[in-house]
Write an enzyme that holds these catalytic residues in place. Structure first.
Site, PDB file in Angstrom:
ATOM      1  N   ASP A   1      -1.283  -1.545   2.084  1.00  0.00           N
ATOM      2  CA  ASP A   1      -2.642  -2.043   1.834  1.00  0.00           C
ATOM      3  C   ASP A   1      -2.671  -3.541   2.131  1.00  0.00           C
ATOM      4  O   ASP A   1      -1.700  -4.107   2.665  1.00  0.00           O
ATOM      5  CB  ASP A   1      -3.106  -1.684   0.407  1.00  0.00           C
ATOM      6  CG  ASP A   1      -2.392  -2.498  -0.671  1.00  0.00           C
ATOM      7  OD1 ASP A   1      -1.440  -3.251  -0.360  1.00  0.00           O
ATOM      8  OD2 ASP A   1      -2.800  -2.390  -1.850  1.00  0.00           O
ATOM      9  N   HIS A   2      -3.780  -4.182   1.774  1.00  0.00           N
ATOM     10  CA  HIS A   2      -3.915  -5.616   2.071  1.00  0.00           C
ATOM     11  C   HIS A   2      -2.808  -6.430   1.411  1.00  0.00           C
ATOM     12  O   HIS A   2      -2.316  -7.401   1.973  1.00  0.00           O
ATOM     13  CB  HIS A   2      -5.288  -6.105   1.605  1.00  0.00           C
ATOM     14  CG  HIS A   2      -5.557  -5.812   0.162  1.00  0.00           C
ATOM     15  ND1 HIS A   2      -5.823  -4.530  -0.298  1.00  0.00           N
ATOM     16  CD2 HIS A   2      -5.559  -6.613  -0.935  1.00  0.00           C
ATOM     17  CE1 HIS A   2      -5.999  -4.566  -1.604  1.00  0.00           C
ATOM     18  NE2 HIS A   2      -5.833  -5.811  -2.022  1.00  0.00           N
TER      19      HIS A   2
ATOM     20  N   CYS B   1       2.579  -1.804  -1.219  1.00  0.00           N
ATOM     21  CA  CYS B   1       1.374  -2.383  -1.809  1.00  0.00           C
ATOM     22  C   CYS B   1       1.877  -3.493  -2.730  1.00  0.00           C
ATOM     23  O   CYS B   1       3.050  -3.861  -2.659  1.00  0.00           O
ATOM     24  CB  CYS B   1       0.520  -1.332  -2.510  1.00  0.00           C
ATOM     25  SG  CYS B   1       1.276  -0.478  -3.906  1.00  0.00           S
TER      26      CYS B   1
ATOM     27  N   THR C   1       2.633  -3.720  -5.890  1.00  0.00           N
ATOM     28  CA  THR C   1       3.765  -3.294  -6.719  1.00  0.00           C
ATOM     29  C   THR C   1       4.593  -2.183  -6.082  1.00  0.00           C
ATOM     30  O   THR C   1       5.712  -1.920  -6.530  1.00  0.00           O
ATOM     31  CB  THR C   1       3.254  -2.745  -8.062  1.00  0.00           C
ATOM     32  OG1 THR C   1       2.363  -1.656  -7.775  1.00  0.00           O
ATOM     33  CG2 THR C   1       2.528  -3.809  -8.863  1.00  0.00           C
TER      34      THR C   1
ATOM     35  N   HIS D   1      21.226  10.147  -3.541  1.00  0.00           N
ATOM     36  CA  HIS D   1      21.004  11.150  -4.584  1.00  0.00           C
ATOM     37  C   HIS D   1      19.689  11.905  -4.429  1.00  0.00           C
ATOM     38  O   HIS D   1      19.626  13.091  -4.751  1.00  0.00           O
ATOM     39  CB  HIS D   1      21.011  10.486  -5.973  1.00  0.00           C
ATOM     40  CG  HIS D   1      22.351   9.947  -6.368  1.00  0.00           C
ATOM     41  ND1 HIS D   1      22.625   9.473  -7.622  1.00  0.00           N
ATOM     42  CD2 HIS D   1      23.511   9.806  -5.666  1.00  0.00           C
ATOM     43  CE1 HIS D   1      23.885   9.065  -7.694  1.00  0.00           C
ATOM     44  NE2 HIS D   1      24.446   9.239  -6.508  1.00  0.00           N
TER      45      HIS D   1
ATOM     46  N   HIS E   1      23.484  17.269  -5.625  1.00  0.00           N
ATOM     47  CA  HIS E   1      22.174  16.624  -5.486  1.00  0.00           C
ATOM     48  C   HIS E   1      21.179  17.510  -4.726  1.00  0.00           C
ATOM     49  O   HIS E   1      19.970  17.397  -4.923  1.00  0.00           O
ATOM     50  CB  HIS E   1      22.311  15.271  -4.798  1.00  0.00           C
ATOM     51  CG  HIS E   1      23.158  14.306  -5.570  1.00  0.00           C
ATOM     52  ND1 HIS E   1      22.797  13.851  -6.815  1.00  0.00           N
ATOM     53  CD2 HIS E   1      24.361  13.742  -5.295  1.00  0.00           C
ATOM     54  CE1 HIS E   1      23.733  13.024  -7.264  1.00  0.00           C
ATOM     55  NE2 HIS E   1      24.693  12.949  -6.370  1.00  0.00           N
TER      56      HIS E   1
HETATM   57  C1  RB5 Z   1      -3.937  -4.549  -5.120  1.00  0.00           C
HETATM   58  O1  RB5 Z   1      -4.367  -5.665  -5.822  1.00  0.00           O
HETATM   59  C2  RB5 Z   1      -2.896  -3.788  -5.936  1.00  0.00           C
HETATM   60  O2  RB5 Z   1      -3.494  -3.175  -7.042  1.00  0.00           O
HETATM   61  C3  RB5 Z   1      -2.185  -2.780  -5.082  1.00  0.00           C
HETATM   62  O3  RB5 Z   1      -1.637  -3.412  -3.977  1.00  0.00           O
HETATM   63  C4  RB5 Z   1      -1.026  -2.032  -5.729  1.00  0.00           C
HETATM   64  O4  RB5 Z   1      -0.161  -2.892  -6.389  1.00  0.00           O
HETATM   65  C5  RB5 Z   1      -1.365  -0.843  -6.528  1.00  0.00           C
HETATM   66  O5  RB5 Z   1      -0.495  -0.093  -7.009  1.00  0.00           O
END
Ligand code: RB5
Length: 150
Positions: free
Chosen positions: A14-15, A71, A73, A104, A139
């Site tokens: 994503d961005h 993304c 996180t 694994h 596994h």
């Molecule tokens: C975007 O701000 C953020 O929510 C997204 O990139 C991600 O971390 C979601 O899980």
């Protein structure tokens, strides 16, 4: 030098993951690995789930391929990809989690958090993801239960 496990890598972000995606595309191309960029193509806000699904569809239609998803996180985009049968997206943060994800869990998608890892660690994780074989054995039984063990 160990062989690369996947014949092609589909990559998406994503961005929030866009800049890291561009960095990892360069890394893959420098290492002569075939890579298809599934977007996002700029930093306009986008929905991580759409990119996760997009890469999952591509992998399902191309057996033996793998994926890289990012993304902020790595959580949301891996959640979306893991809705797909046969997709094992592993959210990795370091050498150990990435090694285990392949050895694994036979992960076929590496998920990374662009706000968690720096580019240097992301490249280290990607290199491990590409080259670490699945250990099989006990596994295999466990991994088979992910898709069919309910
Ligand atoms: C975007 O701000 C953020 O929510 C997204 O990139 C991600 O971390 C979601 O899980």
């Amino acid at each position: 030098v160990r062989d690369v496990i996947f014949h092609k890598i589909y990559i998406g972000a994503d961005h929030a993951g866009f800049a890291l995606k561009q960095c990892l595309i360069d890394f893959l191309e420098e290492n002569k690995i075939i890579v298809e960029d599934c977007g996002a193509y700029d930093t306009t806000p986008s929905n991580y789930a759409d990119l996760g699904h997009q890469v999952a569809f591509k992998i399902k239609n191309d057996p033996g391929s793998g994926g890289v998803l990012m993304c902020g996180t790595g959580i949301g985009i891996s959640m979306a990809a893991n809705r797909h049968q046969g997709i094992r997206a592993a959210l990795c943060h370091n050498v150990y989690t990435t090694q285990c994800a392949r050895a694994h869990n036979d992960a076929n998608v590496l998920a990374l958090g662009s706000r968690i890892l720096d580019e240097s660690m992301a490249k280290i994780c990607l290199d491990i993801f590409l080259k670490t074989p699945f250990e099989g054995g006990r596994h295999t039984v466990r991994v088979n239960h992910i898709d069919g063990g309910i």
